[in-house]
Design an enzyme around this catalytic site. Structure first.
Site, PDB file in Angstrom:
ATOM      1  N   CYS A 136       0.994  -1.497  -0.240  1.00 56.76           N
ATOM      2  CA  CYS A 136      -0.016   0.475  -0.124  1.00 56.76           C
ATOM      3  C   CYS A 136       0.457   0.771  -0.038  1.00 56.76           C
ATOM      4  CB  CYS A 136      -0.624   0.037   1.392  1.00 56.76           C
ATOM      5  SG  CYS A 136      -1.730   1.548   2.303  1.00 56.76           S
ATOM      6  N   CYS A 139      -0.566   4.630   2.324  1.00 58.52           N
ATOM      7  CA  CYS A 139      -0.221   3.380   3.595  1.00 58.52           C
ATOM      8  C   CYS A 139       1.232   4.326   3.657  1.00 58.52           C
ATOM      9  CB  CYS A 139      -0.203   3.042   3.554  1.00 58.52           C
ATOM     10  SG  CYS A 139      -2.396   1.557   3.508  1.00 58.52           S
ATOM     11  N   ASP A 140       2.105   3.929   3.319  1.00 59.76           N
ATOM     12  CA  ASP A 140       3.494   3.839   3.674  1.00 59.76           C
ATOM     13  C   ASP A 140       4.595   4.525   2.430  1.00 59.76           C
ATOM     14  OD1 ASP A 140       2.680   2.000   5.927  1.00 59.76           O
ATOM     15  OD2 ASP A 140       2.905   0.067   4.141  1.00 59.76           O
TER      16      ASP A 140
END
Ligand code: NDP
Length: 312
Positions: A136, A139-140
């Site tokens: 992701c 997300c990261d």
């Protein structure tokens, strides 16, 4: 343990689940919706959604899901946290158990559990999970500002992830196993237009290396041919974007699945168990779009209404 009864249980909170909740609530079915591990589903980890009708300027994935949730709540859908870990579909009412100890008796069920990111299956993916391996980018990606990253895959998701990361990382390598991208032309063009994205065609990943965190990937070009070339690529982050697998494990004993694991439905949304319906990515290996999932959620709600009217 809390015991509750409902005429319709919706499992999953992506576009299919919320749309099913909007329709069944407005029809006075008083549904309960169990959100799952990732409330809002896959769209909560995407960036801009440009192709959902009704948002001419685009909308972020999380905002779209918040809007859908608010719309379902407005009509009284009972939205609850929890993850369904056990079902008994052998007779009606069906019995469903969640990991936060809810025991639910349901006259009908709509399964909208979606799909999850696939991994290559390398031991190193597990070894470095959270230490440089991610599925992701939104997300990261933040952790890779000014660093070098690779994205595996050649579809729309891979291009989207690469584009997102290209605004943070210094260099993005797109590792594509074939000699072409499968992504739509518009996404391909955006990738080609980015100076800091380099597409590595005909390339597969054999492993990852690094002391504690990922420091690089062992790659192979033209694997299995006489042009085969092994080389190492220095990267700090390794992002998977190679598609998804349907979340159907918990239903396997009762619900008929295809060879990949997608729920088989009739021309509408009915599964092989009377009173259990399925909608969205979990039952759709072909289209897998937010709007088609929402449309299928609507169909499932109408199928439930009809079923309840005929089987009260
Ligand atoms: P896709 O199935 O479209 O693409 C998967 C990609 O991963 C392919 O390039 C495939 O390679 C590659 N791949 C699969 N397995 C491996 C493996 N073991 N090793 C290396 N590469 C592998 O999945 P997506 O998630 O990209 O897209 C799913 C659907 O969602 C599509 O219909 C897409 O159009 C849609 N989508 C639309 C978006 C938008 O419109 N904004 C954004 C994101 C997704 P190969 O080509 O060789 O099979």
């Amino acid at each position: 343990m809390e015991h509750i009864k409902t005429r319709c249980l919706i499992i999953g909170s992506g576009p299919a689940g919320y749309t099913a909740a909007i329709y069944t609530s407005r029809a006075n079915v008083n549904p309960i919706l169990i959100e799952g591990y990732q409330p809002g589903g896959q769209l909560t980890i995407t960036t801009e959604v440009e192709n959902f009708p009704g948002y001419p300027k685009g909308v972020t994935g999380p905002q779209l899901m918040e809007d859908l949730r608010a719309q379902a709540s407005r009509f009284g859908a009972d939205i609850r946290a929890g993850y369904v870990d056990k079902v008994d579909f052998s007779s009606r009412p069906f019995r469903i158990h969640t990991d936060n100890d809810l025991e639910i008796e349901a006259d009908t069920v709509i399964i909208c559990t979606g799909a999850s990111a696939k991994y290559l299956g390398l031991d190193d993916e597990k070894k470095y999970n959270g230490l440089g391996v991610s599925a992701c980018a939104t997300c990261d990606g933040f952790f890779y500002r000014g660093k070098k990253v690779a994205v595996v895959g050649g579809g729309d998701t891979a291009c989207e992830e690469a584009l997102y990361l290209s605004n943070l990382a210094s260099e993005v390598y797109l590792i594509v196993r074939k000699d072409y991208l499968r992504a739509s032309k518009v996404m391909q063009q955006r990738v080609f237009d980015k100076e800091n994205i380099q597409v590595l065609y005909n390339t597969t990943t054999a492993g990852l290396y690094g002391e504690e965190f990922v420091e690089g990937a062992h790659l192979v070009e033209h694997i299995g041919t006489d042009k085969e070339l092994k080389f190492d690529l220095q990267i700090d982050g390794f992002f998977l974007a190679i598609g998804h697998k349907p979340n159907t494990e918990v239903f396997r004993d009762y619900i008929e699945l295809d060879e990949v694991g997608y729920i088989k439905v009739n021309s509408g949304t009915a599964t092989n168990v009377r009173g259990v319906f399925a909608a969205g990515d979990v039952a759709d290996p072909t289209y897998r779009q937010a709007i088609t999932a929402a449309g299928m959620g609507c169909k499932a709600a109408l199928d439930v209404e009809r079923f309840l009217a005929e089987n009260h």
